[in-house]
Design an enzyme around this catalytic site. Structure first.
Site, PDB file in Angstrom:
ATOM      1  N   ASP A 169     -10.371   1.959  -4.154  1.00 29.90           N
ATOM      2  CA  ASP A 169     -10.319   3.408  -3.979  1.00 29.90           C
ATOM      3  C   ASP A 169     -10.958   4.138  -5.159  1.00 29.90           C
ATOM      4  O   ASP A 169     -11.750   5.043  -4.985  1.00 29.90           O
ATOM      5  CB  ASP A 169      -8.860   3.883  -3.881  1.00 29.90           C
ATOM      6  N   ASP A 223       0.822  -1.197   0.000  1.00 29.81           N
ATOM      7  CA  ASP A 223       0.000   0.000   0.000  1.00 29.81           C
ATOM      8  C   ASP A 223       0.865   1.258   0.000  1.00 29.81           C
ATOM      9  O   ASP A 223       1.922   1.298   0.628  1.00 29.81           O
ATOM     10  CB  ASP A 223      -0.866  -0.023   1.269  1.00 29.81           C
ATOM     11  N   GLU A 278       1.603  -0.012  -4.893  1.00 26.93           N
ATOM     12  CA  GLU A 278       0.672   1.020  -5.322  1.00 26.93           C
ATOM     13  C   GLU A 278       1.392   2.361  -5.318  1.00 26.93           C
ATOM     14  O   GLU A 278       1.605   2.949  -4.273  1.00 26.93           O
ATOM     15  CB  GLU A 278      -0.537   1.056  -4.381  1.00 26.93           C
TER      16      GLU A 278
END
Lengths: 542, 912
Positions: free
Chosen positions: B799, B691, B716
């Site tokens: 998201d 992340d 990410e």
């Protein structure tokens, strides 16, 4: 009007790049709306078309312009860092890659030719010099004695020539269990009625992947001796491949025994995974060997020594350092031991000599380099008795250099020695086996140097781990380079797999360019630091 | 084109920018189908033509039920239920009208299709900045409303008293007072039966209200003004444009749009209808029975179906379990033709009196199985869950197959998929190896290298020349190696699951490259933003494991497993506490084991950038950690004033909601390494999804990956693309360079999500600017164009999409996005919401095309067309694809192309 102001400032920005950057940042700070946009609370929207707000575009433009120009280095476009190899210095190492063992199927078709073609091209682009092609007796002379079928191998040689690679041909007079390539059927059939053409161990277990060296000169194959059959095979090969000889085909190696290596098949019942090995057994129990031993003992006036092999040699499941090979006082150090071991290894060396002189005479009118393979029997090398080498036929102990005679034999036939296992390093060997591939390699290469025998290298672990590359590099580069040609084994799925191929390309590159050229250094690091986008423009939770 | 002028009911208002000098423009017809005019009040108003046809497609997966019955001579008897989808058209209605007095207004949202409709909505307040939703005031919430976190409300639609013709009609009414400081109402419609969301191009319906409130709006004539409320004009005009997403594509954006139904306009407010299309199921069945005649030693196979129309059975027989199609010996049944000498086609005889057809086939004893698919018309084929129908003929194999079928029925969703194809058929193809191989291009390069090597004159020329050449050569080598790999790999005859593990483990102590996995990975993101709700997500996902595997996924990405301040898991607290809102640690282990059983690797979502503290320091700042990793404030970066860290400055961007971890501290890295190894060993995770890796240096990631040796890892790295005047720049090289810089910093040990590709797809699809999909060098413009093996392509995640919708993929065009990423190199990642939506079968189809043609992360791609309205590419010279409304057919060259799959504005062909 504000919009136009912004537009022009952006235009400036474009022109003046970094200076403009500072201007606009100042501008941003004076604009409360923009700040609001930058810091807004929950939103994680980075950008989207619907934020058609001119200010946001200015903000983004700042980032865009303040980024360094994209650097497409080779690191970026491919994970392998390779390039065409530089023109090779005269004393550089030539690099070959082995083709799949089953490149040609038993019906003389090229297996997965598309893959091989793609592979050849990739190797050519990488700067590899050539490929090694195993030519199997069981395929080319499969049908009947003297009935040769070279079409598959010829087609492959043509492919290699087309791509512009060199070709090293290995003439394989053995079968390959791994690739499921048997001996010619008519040879195996002889074996059914005449089991003595194969090696056997003390328990009578036969090794059927190659002929026993004792039948070399016995007319067991339809009235012909194996040596004659080998010779005709080589002649036929030479004639059929004459268009390639000396041009595409630069080297030929002759198979001398199990897996093409000059040795007894003392290892054949071993697991191939290099795990802890038990003793390997002497392979002197076929009928011809025993007869020969008997005669030999009688000639030397010790007929009792010729009744059988060493009675106390440890069996497979026993510790290799027991009884015959006992480190202290084992009979290997006794006069009997010397008698037996000398006989055992002399037979092997004279077998090698027969085949190499056969090959040398056959190919003497061509310009190809002849070579043959010697195994790297490194297990138990750190003991006094070297049991693994002894059973394989190398009378090499703490008291005696067994490789001198071998090197001398190669030298006599002007043959290069191929040494596998250049990828093995001592530290990766299990401690319990007291093995030392590095020391053994040093011993053999020293013997070769002494007798002016050139050495080619190979790896033992097929498409092995990247650790192996380090070791290979060590063996091939610098002052102590032991070989002028290295054949990397072997093309196939795992060779081209994403796990392996990148490290291979890195290896090829490093062979040529030991020092990393400044071009190759990743320039990215400092830039990465610079290019971190302005902080906290957006937040991103996940 | 007619436009209807109405009072400014919905209009645009620029509240925050009074100093902008108004720029008056005359009325102008824009391509977005709205008209802007100046009204006396000085506000802009617009009128809409709103012929919306939303693609509303209900999920259509049902089990194919098999009923088996035994009788003496009946060897096999089974009825397959065929579920086909049919489109039902309906309407979404939006009405805004004033109530008793001017201050009371009412928004009505209705839907004319049956379903369990829920309105998911929120509002914007005056002081809101940005476009985030907020919860409406209590008095505004209709009864039965449920709050969704702090920003939204869900209100079910109820059957309306007001019938709309004979249709059932669902609606919800929201009353509100104009004196409240609400500037807009946002909503999306959700069908709880199917879980499908109905929005507009990935955005919300937005009803702006501000003008009623404050009358001091500026006249905004400047074009620039339109974006200020992403919802206002932009949104509604988007709604208009969006109609192309559903059924027809206005190639020029306007001409095709239907005349909107506009009624009761004027002072009442407005009323709009949007047509929607929902796919519903039609049940049919096909029964197959096999009888054995002992005298003739022949099997007689009877097929009967209630499908209407001319039904053609496309069939073959097989002699072994390999299910290789063969053509049987004559005689054939009536109405039978041999199709391309690969299969038989028999037209079933229509039944008298009623729909349906049947046919009888007599088969020799030597055949073990009967394979078929049903052809309804040129484009419509029915098969059994993606495979051919397989009817075992001999008794023994019949039992075997039956048990297999029964077993597979336990896995839900064993459905008969409708498959639209034309041209070639699901005939097993023999892989033929052309003797000549390789491109002339390679040969050129080879000769070029010769020149290069011999022609090195000066150091300088070598540098420049070889640098360019190197890039080409490298790519060529990688391409060739990948080609060789794919053939060798599959050519190994004994190749099987067990064979790999044994053989490879022996030959090479395998270190799978964590940046790519095997190179043939297909990822499924196994959760969305709401998955934590039930509290038993692990159990729910457990049931889907087999299906994910059968659909061709090789990797699943699970949600962050740790204890977390936020239920979604991205605010981790005690890293060693794996009891989360998704389930317990034991349930997680069971789930991971289950995935391993079905051959799927599992990625854990590792949040390494930040961590929530357990305790306050002496200043009352939360920066002291507890649990097994009881770090103090030295573990927190120093440059975020909120958390008063005593560590070093951050090596990346900061995330402000929680203390950012200082990865430069040895003790922190040691603990993280240990934690990752613990997750590997204890839970069995195979790899990581990392992340917010923008927050710390990629070199640390490399260290973590080297320590935990994952099978696959992806980071990410999400930041903004570059825009000029609100338009995305064509050249996003700087953006992808930043991602590539990060991958480089990890030394290629991790891949990264290809945010660039997603962004460019947005622009290309949304604006019909398909030329954007080729960069200046004619390569894909995203990370996948530069470093395909490390690009993890995706179009949506928790998201960007789901209920957050921070950057939603253009609605209705998701399948174009999947047609792109699932045919292209890179490692594609499919979002859960899409995998289990009505797109599911289309996605599965694309995955099977990808797998069938062995497309992998390093496959070569050649862009064959990048025009305004169509993009086409050829991958590995085996697959051709196009997206966009424009016309494209792959050129017939050495390959012969047959259509493999197609859908709304995309087509994929395979070389045959």
């Amino acid at each position: 009007m504000e919009v136009s102001v912004m537009a022009s400032s952006q235009a400036n920005l474009r022109d003046t790049e970094l200076c403009g950057d500072r201007d606009v940042l100042g501008f941003c700070c004076s604009n409360s709306n923009l700040n609001a946009q930058i810091c807004y609370g929950k939103s994680k929207i980075c950008f989207s078309k619907s934020i058609g707000w001119p200010k946001s575009s200015v903000r983004l433009a700042i980032k865009a312009v303040s980024q360094p120009e994209p650097v497409v280095s080779e690191k970026v476009s491919g994970e392998t860092s390779t390039s065409s190899r530089k023109a090779k210095p005269a004393d550089g190492v030539r690099l070959y890659v082995g083709l799949p063992l089953d490149s040609v199927s038993d019906c003389n078709a090229i297996n997965h030719s598309r893959a091989i073609m793609a592979g050849l091209k990739a190797l050519k682009l990488l700067g590899v010099d050539g490929v090694e092609l195993p030519v199997f007796w069981g395929i080319a002379e499969k049908e009947a004695m003297g009935k040769y079928e070279w079409s598959g191998y010829l087609a492959l040689a043509e492919m290699v020539q087309k791509v512009g690679l060199k070709l090293h041909v290995s003439l394989c007079f053995h079968a390959s269990k791994e690739a499921k390539i048997p001996l010619p059927k008519w040879v195996s059939d002889v074996g059914k009625s005449r089991p003595s053409i194969f090696f056997a161990d003390r328990s009578g277990q036969q090794y059927k992947e190659c002929l026993s060296l004792t039948v070399d000169d016995i007319p067991v194959l339809d009235g012909k001796t194996p040596i004659q059959v080998y010779k005709e095979f080589c002649e036929s090969f030479k004639t059929s491949f004459s268009p390639f000889m000396g041009s595409t085909i630069t080297g030929i190696s002759v198979g001398l025994g199990p897996d093409g290596e000059l040795r007894y098949p003392s290892h054949h019942h071993q697991a191939k995974d290099n795990s802890i090995q038990g003793a390997e057994e002497f392979q002197c129990y076929d009928e011809n060997m025993l007869n020969h031993l008997k005669q030999h003992a009688e000639t030397l006036g010790n007929p009792l020594w010729g009744l059988s092999g060493p009675h106390d040699a440890p069996r497979n499941d026993q510790s290799p350092l027991s009884n015959f090979f006992n480190e202290n006082g084992g009979s290997w150090e006794s006069p009997y031991g010397d008698f037996f071991l000398s006989w055992y290894s002399d037979l092997l060396i004279s077998h090698g000599d027969r085949l190499l002189s056969l090959a040398a005479s056959t190919f003497s009118d061509t310009s190809v380099t002849l070579s043959a393979k010697v195994p790297l029997v490194h297990s138990w090398y750190r003991t006094r008795s070297h049991p693994s080498e002894l059973t394989a036929g190398y009378y090499n102990t703490v008291n005696r250099d067994g490789y001198e005679e071998v090197a001398e034999m190669f030298s006599r036939n002007s043959t290069k020695m191929i040494l596998p296992g250049m990828d093995l390093s001592d530290e990766n060997q299990p401690n319990e086996s007291l093995s030392s591939p590095e020391l053994l390699l040093a011993q053999i290469t020293a013997a070769c140097r002494k007798h002016n025998v050139e050495v080619s290298g190979q790896n033992l672990m097929i498409s092995g781990a990247s650790r192996g590359f380090e070791q290979i590099k060590k063996n091939l580069s610098g002052e102590n380079a032991v070989a002028d040609l290295f054949t990397y084994q072997r093309m196939g799925a795992s060779f081209f797999s994403p796990d392996h191929f990148p490290s291979f390309t890195a290896f090829v590159r490093s062979l040529d360019q030991p020092e990393v050229h400044s071009d190759d250094l990743p320039t990215i690091q400092e830039e990465a630091a610079e290019s971190l986008p302005g902080k906290n423009l957006q937040m991103q939770a996940a | 084109m007619a436009t209807v002028a109405v009072d400014p009911l919905i209009h645009h208002y620029r509240r925050k920018t009074p100093r902008l000098s108004p720029k008056l423009t005359t009325a102008k017809q824009s391509s977005l189908n709205y008209t802007r005019r100046l009204l006396s009040r000085g506000a802009t108003f617009c009128s809409f033509k709103s012929p919306l046809r939303l693609a509303v497609r209900a999920g259509s997966t049902e089990a194919a039920l098999a009923e088996t019955s035994e009788s003496t001579d009946v060897v096999f008897d089974k009825t397959f239920s065929l579920k086909r989808t049919a489109k039902v058209e309906g309407k979404i209605l939006i009405r805004l009208n004033s109530g008793k007095d001017d201050k009371k207004w009412q928004l009505t949202v209705g839907c004319s299709l049956p379903g369990k409709w829920v309105l998911h909505w929120g509002v914007n307040y005056v002081n809101d900045i940005g476009s985030e939703w907020d919860q409406p005031p209590l008095e505004m919430r209709p009864p039965d409303s449920i709050t969704i976190k702090d920003y939204a409300i869900e209100t079910p639609l109820k059957k309306s008293s007001m019938a709309l013709g004979s249709d059932i009609f669902y609606e919800v009414k929201i009353d509100f007072n104009l004196n409240s400081s609400i500037t807009a109402i946002n909503f999306v419609l959700k069908d709880e039966d199917t879980g499908a969301w109905y929005q507009h191009r990935g955005r919300d319906f937005k009803v702006p209200l501000t003008d009623y409130l404050q009358d001091d709006g500026n006249v905004v004539g400047s074009k620039k003004g339109f974006g200020i409320w992403p919802g206002a004009l932009g949104q509604l005009s988007n709604m208009l444009l969006n109609s192309e997403g559903a059924q027809y594509d206005g190639e020029d954006g306007t001409s095709d749009l239907r005349e909107p139904t506009q009624q009761k306009r004027g002072l009442e407010g407005f009323y709009e209808e949007h047509s929607i299309i929902k796919e519903s199921l039609i049940d049919s069945s096909v029964s197959v029975s096999v009888r054995r005649s002992p005298e003739t030693t022949k099997n007689s196979l009877h097929i009967e179906t209630d499908l209407p129309g001319d039904i053609v059975v496309h069939w073959g027989v097989c002699k072994d379990e390999g299910k290789r199609w063969e053509i049987p010996a004559e005689p054939y049944p009536a109405e039978t033709i041999v199709f391309k000498s690969k299969a038989m086609r028999t037209l079933l005889q229509r039944k008298d009196g009623g729909p349906g057809a049947c046919g009888c086939f007599t088969l020799d004893d030597e055949y073990v199985g009967f394979l078929f698919v049903l052809k309804l018309d040129e484009d419509t084929w029915l098969n059994y869950n993606g495979n051919d129908f397989y009817i075992p003929l001999s008794n023994s194999s019949g039992l075997h197959t039956r048990s297999r079928l029964v077993e597979s029925e336990k896995n839900e969703q064993q459905d008969v998929l409708e498959r639209v194809e034309s041209g070639s058929l699901p005939i097993p193809e023999k892989t033929t190896e052309a003797n000549q191989a390789g491109s002339a291009y390679t040969d050129e390069i080879i000769s070029e290298i010769r020149n290069l090597v011999s022609g090195i004159s000066s150091e300088k020329s070598r540098k420049t020349k070889s640098k360019e050449a190197q890039e080409t050569i490298l790519q060529e080598i990688e391409k060739l190696a990948a080609e060789a790999y794919s053939i060798f790999r599959t050519a190994i005859p004994t190749f099987s699951e067990t064979a790999i593990s044994e053989a490879e483990a022996e030959v090479l102590p395998v270190k799978i490259c964590s940046g790519t996995g095997t190179g043939f990975e297909i990822v499924c993101q196994g959760f969305n933003w709401e998955s934590h709700r039930s509290g038993k997500w692990y159990l729910e996902l457990h049931k889907k494991a087999a299906e994910l595997s059968s659909r061709g996924f090789t990797v699943v990405w699970l949600p962050p497993p740790t204890e977390s301040i936020s239920p979604e898991g991205y605010m981790p607290k005690d890293l060693y506490n794996l009891n989360s809102r998704y389930g317990s640690i034991d349930e997680l282990k069971v789930l991971v084991t289950r995935f391993h059983e079905v051959g799927i690797k599992v990625l854990g979502d590792a949040v390494l950038n930040h961590r929530c503290a357990h305790h306050k320091n002496q200043n009352g700042i939360w920066n002291i950690f507890g649990g097994r990793l009881n770090w103090d404030d030295r573990a927190v970066v120093a440059d975020d004033p909120h958390f008063q860290g005593r560590g070093n400055k951050s090596s990346g961007d900061n995330f402000h909601a929680a203390p950012n971890i200082d990865h430069s501290q040895d003790f922190v890295r040691k603990d993280i390494r240990e934690w990752l190894c613990w997750l590997r060993n204890e839970i069995g995770y195979d790899g990581w999804r990392l992340d917010f890796v923008r927050g710390f240096w990629g070199g640390y990631v490399k260290e973590y990956i080297d320590a935990s040796e994952p099978y696959f890892a992806v980071g990410e790295y999400w930041d903004s693309l570059s825009y000029t005047y609100g338009e995305m720049d064509h050249n996003q090289d700087a953006h992808r360079q930043r991602i590539i810089d990060w991958i480089n910093a990890t030394n290629g040990t991790a891949g990264a999500f290809d945010v660039t590709t997603k962004g460019i797809l947005h622009s290309a699809l949304e604006r019909c600017e398909y030329w954007r999909l080729s960069d200046q060098k004619g390569k894909p413009p995203g990370v996948v164009g530069w470093w395909p093996s490390r690009a993890v392509t995706f179009i949506e995640n928790h998201d960007t999409g789901s209920t957050q919708g921070h950057w939603r993929f253009p609605g209705g065009k998701e399948m174009q996005g999947y047609a792109y990423i699932l045919t292209h190199p890179g490692t594609p990642s499919v979002f859960y919401d899409h995998a289990f939506s009505n797109y599911g079968s289309e996605i599965s189809e694309l995955i099977s095309v990808r797998n069938r043609n062995k497309i992998h992360c390093r496959s070569t791609i050649q862009i064959t067309k990048a025009d305004r309205d169509v993009y086409a590419a050829m991958i590995d010279e085996k697959v051709a694809m196009k997206i966009g409304p424009g016309h494209y057919e792959p050129p017939s060259g050495p390959q012969k192309w047959s259509l493999a799959t197609e859908g709304n504005d995309y087509k994929v062909w395979e070389a045959s």
